[in-house]
Design an enzyme around this catalytic site. Structure first.
Site, PDB file in Angstrom:
ATOM      1  N   GLY A   1       0.809  -1.219   0.000  1.00  0.00           N
ATOM      2  CA  GLY A   1       0.000   0.000   0.000  1.00  0.00           C
ATOM      3  C   GLY A   1       0.836   1.260   0.000  1.00  0.00           C
ATOM      4  O   GLY A   1       1.136   1.804   1.078  1.00  0.00           O
TER       5      GLY A   1
ATOM      6  N   GLU B   1      13.193  -4.384  -7.329  1.00  0.00           N
ATOM      7  CA  GLU B   1      11.822  -4.369  -7.853  1.00  0.00           C
ATOM      8  C   GLU B   1      11.815  -4.070  -9.348  1.00  0.00           C
ATOM      9  O   GLU B   1      11.129  -4.724 -10.134  1.00  0.00           O
ATOM     10  CB  GLU B   1      11.036  -3.308  -7.065  1.00  0.00           C
ATOM     11  CG  GLU B   1       9.852  -2.735  -7.767  1.00  0.00           C
ATOM     12  CD  GLU B   1       8.525  -3.332  -7.307  1.00  0.00           C
ATOM     13  OE1 GLU B   1       7.543  -2.636  -7.430  1.00  0.00           O
ATOM     14  OE2 GLU B   1       8.498  -4.478  -6.862  1.00  0.00           O
TER      15      GLU B   1
ATOM     16  N   THR C   1       0.696   3.637  -3.273  1.00  0.00           N
ATOM     17  CA  THR C   1       0.058   4.615  -4.159  1.00  0.00           C
ATOM     18  C   THR C   1      -1.234   5.169  -3.558  1.00  0.00           C
ATOM     19  O   THR C   1      -2.029   4.429  -2.986  1.00  0.00           O
ATOM     20  CB  THR C   1      -0.258   3.970  -5.527  1.00  0.00           C
ATOM     21  OG1 THR C   1       0.923   3.324  -6.009  1.00  0.00           O
ATOM     22  CG2 THR C   1      -0.717   5.003  -6.543  1.00  0.00           C
TER      23      THR C   1
HETATM   24  C1  LIG Z   1      -2.325  -3.105 -12.449  1.00  0.00           C
HETATM   25  C2  LIG Z   1      -1.707  -2.196 -11.452  1.00  0.00           C
HETATM   26  C3  LIG Z   1      -1.268  -2.710 -10.235  1.00  0.00           C
HETATM   27  C4  LIG Z   1      -0.753  -1.859  -9.271  1.00  0.00           C
HETATM   28  N1  LIG Z   1      -0.402  -2.388  -8.049  1.00  0.00           N
HETATM   29  C5  LIG Z   1      -0.036  -1.546  -7.041  1.00  0.00           C
HETATM   30  C6  LIG Z   1       0.176  -2.026  -5.712  1.00  0.00           C
HETATM   31  O1  LIG Z   1       0.026  -3.230  -5.441  1.00  0.00           O
HETATM   32  N2  LIG Z   1       0.502  -1.152  -4.741  1.00  0.00           N
HETATM   33  C7  LIG Z   1       0.665   0.185  -4.987  1.00  0.00           C
HETATM   34  O2  LIG Z   1       0.975   0.924  -4.053  1.00  0.00           O
HETATM   35  N3  LIG Z   1       0.479   0.684  -6.238  1.00  0.00           N
HETATM   36  C8  LIG Z   1       0.126  -0.142  -7.261  1.00  0.00           C
HETATM   37  N4  LIG Z   1      -0.105   0.346  -8.527  1.00  0.00           N
HETATM   38  C9  LIG Z   1       0.010   1.781  -8.760  1.00  0.00           C
HETATM   39  C10 LIG Z   1       1.137   2.180  -9.685  1.00  0.00           C
HETATM   40  O3  LIG Z   1       2.364   2.002  -9.061  1.00  0.00           O
HETATM   41  C11 LIG Z   1       0.841   3.615 -10.112  1.00  0.00           C
HETATM   42  O4  LIG Z   1      -0.310   3.594 -10.951  1.00  0.00           O
HETATM   43  C12 LIG Z   1       1.992   4.221 -10.812  1.00  0.00           C
HETATM   44  O5  LIG Z   1       3.025   4.420  -9.878  1.00  0.00           O
HETATM   45  C13 LIG Z   1       1.617   5.552 -11.465  1.00  0.00           C
HETATM   46  O6  LIG Z   1       0.998   6.400 -10.535  1.00  0.00           O
HETATM   47  P1  LIG Z   1      -0.357   7.134 -10.933  1.00  0.00           P
HETATM   48  O7  LIG Z   1      -1.268   6.105 -11.489  1.00  0.00           O
HETATM   49  O8  LIG Z   1      -0.872   7.907  -9.772  1.00  0.00           O
HETATM   50  O9  LIG Z   1       0.057   8.130 -12.089  1.00  0.00           O
HETATM   51  P2  LIG Z   1       0.247   9.720 -12.022  1.00  0.00           P
HETATM   52  O10 LIG Z   1       1.267  10.062 -10.970  1.00  0.00           O
HETATM   53  O11 LIG Z   1      -1.075  10.348 -11.924  1.00  0.00           O
HETATM   54  O12 LIG Z   1       0.884  10.008 -13.447  1.00  0.00           O
HETATM   55  C14 LIG Z   1       0.071  10.048 -14.630  1.00  0.00           C
HETATM   56  C15 LIG Z   1       0.965  10.182 -15.847  1.00  0.00           C
HETATM   57  O13 LIG Z   1       1.711  11.389 -15.775  1.00  0.00           O
HETATM   58  C16 LIG Z   1       3.105  11.121 -15.904  1.00  0.00           C
HETATM   59  N5  LIG Z   1       3.866  12.026 -15.035  1.00  0.00           N
HETATM   60  C17 LIG Z   1       3.576  12.391 -13.758  1.00  0.00           C
HETATM   61  N6  LIG Z   1       4.518  13.226 -13.302  1.00  0.00           N
HETATM   62  C18 LIG Z   1       5.438  13.386 -14.292  1.00  0.00           C
HETATM   63  C19 LIG Z   1       6.659  14.104 -14.437  1.00  0.00           C
HETATM   64  N7  LIG Z   1       7.157  14.852 -13.460  1.00  0.00           N
HETATM   65  N8  LIG Z   1       7.340  14.016 -15.594  1.00  0.00           N
HETATM   66  C20 LIG Z   1       6.862  13.252 -16.619  1.00  0.00           C
HETATM   67  N9  LIG Z   1       5.698  12.557 -16.551  1.00  0.00           N
HETATM   68  C21 LIG Z   1       5.015  12.609 -15.402  1.00  0.00           C
HETATM   69  C22 LIG Z   1       3.267   9.670 -15.462  1.00  0.00           C
HETATM   70  O14 LIG Z   1       4.455   9.100 -16.016  1.00  0.00           O
HETATM   71  C23 LIG Z   1       1.979   9.057 -15.982  1.00  0.00           C
HETATM   72  O15 LIG Z   1       2.143   8.732 -17.349  1.00  0.00           O
HETATM   73  C24 LIG Z   1      -0.611  -0.482  -9.534  1.00  0.00           C
HETATM   74  C25 LIG Z   1      -1.047   0.030 -10.765  1.00  0.00           C
HETATM   75  C26 LIG Z   1      -1.592  -0.802 -11.710  1.00  0.00           C
HETATM   76  C27 LIG Z   1      -2.074  -0.214 -13.004  1.00  0.00           C
END
Ligand SMILES: Cc1cc2nc3c(=O)[nH]c(=O)nc-3n(C[C@H](O)[C@H](O)[C@H](O)COP(=O)(O)OP(=O)(O)OC[C@H]3O[C@@H](n4cnc5c(N)ncnc54)[C@H](O)[C@@H]3O)c2cc1C
Length: 389
Positions: A128, A247, A130
């Site tokens: 946990g 990781e 994100t």
């Molecule tokens: C199937 C799946 C399983 C997952 N499992 C887990 C889990 O078990 N535990 C957990 O904690 N999380 C989990 N996650 C979460 C995952 O790690 C996040 O979705 C990921 O880190 C991206 O975060 P976000 O979705 O909030 O994207 P955001 O931070 O909202 O970013 C959106 C987009 O903007 C881009 N972006 C943002 N800031 C910048 C910047 N400064 N420069 C360039 N581009 C930028 C990103 O690259 C992305 O393309 C999972 C996600 C998925 C889809």
């Protein structure tokens, strides 16, 4: 199609064959059905636990095999190349390095209590970190853990928590000191191995990997005992960073496995499908993209192996681990994309399974870290360019 670069010694080939023997018991039909019915692969999880594979990188004194990230990467590449592709990887992923912070910073009592149960598969953990409002900007997470004597009271919300429906425990990152009272935003975050009792869970409908649940998890005055805190208060972010490179490497290996499976399916179909009186694989417009995929996968495998060997030798490997994840995610994605296209209309049919691989592969472009954040890291650390955000 044999998985190659990561298993080039006799020991590694034997490891690969042993993991393959477990994975082969679960075929495309099994995984396709689980994907269709959104059912967790308990049988596969049990088989991996019984084979002793959940503890591959855990210390021997707690029942693990004490092997390195190189061996763990070989194993996860095999799991990725199995019919379960990313769902199979996600079923066991957290066991491999997700609890590294407990191994490194947990007390003896915590390790004695938790690690053998995780290794034997009795205890399943989820991760946990994100949060909906913080995204990749982890230090801005809002979940608060407030100390009240011998326990903490946790309030907040996580998103995308994989396997939360199955898990009894969560590796939970929460803020224990308000960010405005910290010298650095990375201070004041603490890590817990919290019980799931009292955590409200709602599943997120999503594109693929339906056998493994993704969830929102809500903490409303959830009590976490002091003895469930890992290491020192306020050091949680640093503990998470410790496990980032392994990781990335494991994730790269998984994606490469998925890519190889998709490529194998594409090549087999190209040989057997006859149109215009000849196998479609006789056309260079079918052959060349597949040959490109093979080359990309192999190159990314070498980068992944290199990063794993650096890590196991105790050498810095941040850029290599990130580059491996970046190259592997693209190579794997191209292979899955090409596998669908090579199958023509049948690529879109569930019967051939490549559409399932493609849907699951998409998640590997987004998580656990996006390609954009990897490029940010390399641009700053390796090229000395200014931080862009
Ligand atoms: C199937 C799946 C399983 C997952 N499992 C887990 C889990 O078990 N535990 C957990 O904690 N999380 C989990 N996650 C979460 C995952 O790690 C996040 O979705 C990921 O880190 C991206 O975060 P976000 O979705 O909030 O994207 P955001 O931070 O909202 O970013 C959106 C987009 O903007 C881009 N972006 C943002 N800031 C910048 C910047 N400064 N420069 C360039 N581009 C930028 C990103 O690259 C992305 O393309 C999972 C996600 C998925 C889809």
């Amino acid at each position: 199609m044999k998985i190659s670069a990561l298993a080039d010694t006799d020991e590694h080939a034997a490891l690969r064959d042993a993991v393959e023997a477990v994975c082969e018991r679960f075929d495309d039909h099994y995984w396709g059905e689980l994907d269709r019915t959104h059912r967790f692969p308990h049988e596969f999880a049990r088989a991996m636990a019984e084979g002793g594979w959940l503890g591959i990188a855990m210390p021997e004194e707690y029942g693990g095999s004490g092997l390195g990230v190189t061996e763990a990467a070989i194993m996860m590449q095999v799991v990725g190349a199995s019919a379960g592709v990313f769902a199979a990887c996600s079923t066991v992923h957290i066991n491999i390095f997700g609890l590294h912070s407990i191994v490194k910073h947990g007390s003896d009592a915590q390790k004695r209590d938790w690690l053998p149960k995780v290794i034997s598969g009795v205890l399943l953990a989820c991760f946990g970190v994100t949060e909906p409002d913080a995204g990749l900007d982890t230090t801005k997470l809002k979940t608060r853990a407030v100390r009240r004597g011998d326990h903490y009271v946790v309030n907040g919300q996580k998103i995308w928590t994989s396997t939360a429906q199955q898990a009894q425990k969560m590796v939970l990152l929460a803020r224990t000191t308000p960010i405005e009272d910290c010298i650095k935003p990375t201070d004041g975050l603490s890590l817990f191995f919290a019980d799931m009792a009292g955590v409200k869970i709602t599943e997120i409908p999503k594109m693929g990997r339906h056998a493994v649940d993704s969830n929102q998890t809500f903490f409303d005055n959830v009590v976490v005992p002091l003895e469930h805190r890992i290491g020192e208060e306020g050091q949680g972010f640093r503990y998470i960073l410790d496990s980032l490179n392994p990781e990335r490497i494991l994730n790269a290996a998984e994606v490469l496995g998925i890519g190889r499976r998709a490529l194998g399916k594409a090549a087999a179909y190209a040989k057997e499908r006859v149109v215009f009186g000849r196998a479609i694989g006789r056309n260079q417009s079918i052959q060349h993209p597949l040959a490109e995929c093979w080359s990309e996968l192999y190159a990314a495998e070498l980068m992944t192996l290199h990063a794993a060997q650096l890590y196991d030798a105790g050498k810095p490997c941040g850029a290599q681990a990130n580059a491996a994840k970046y190259l592997a995610a693209d190579a794997g994605f191209h292979a899955c994309d090409r596998a669908v296209r090579t199958h023509g209309g049948m690529g879109y049919a569930a019967e051939y399974h490549v559409e399932r691989y493609f849907r699951e592969m998409m998640a590997c472009q987004l998580a656990p870290v996006s390609r954009e954040m990897i490029l940010n890291f390399i641009a700053e650390r390796e090229l000395g360019l200014p931080k862009s955000y």
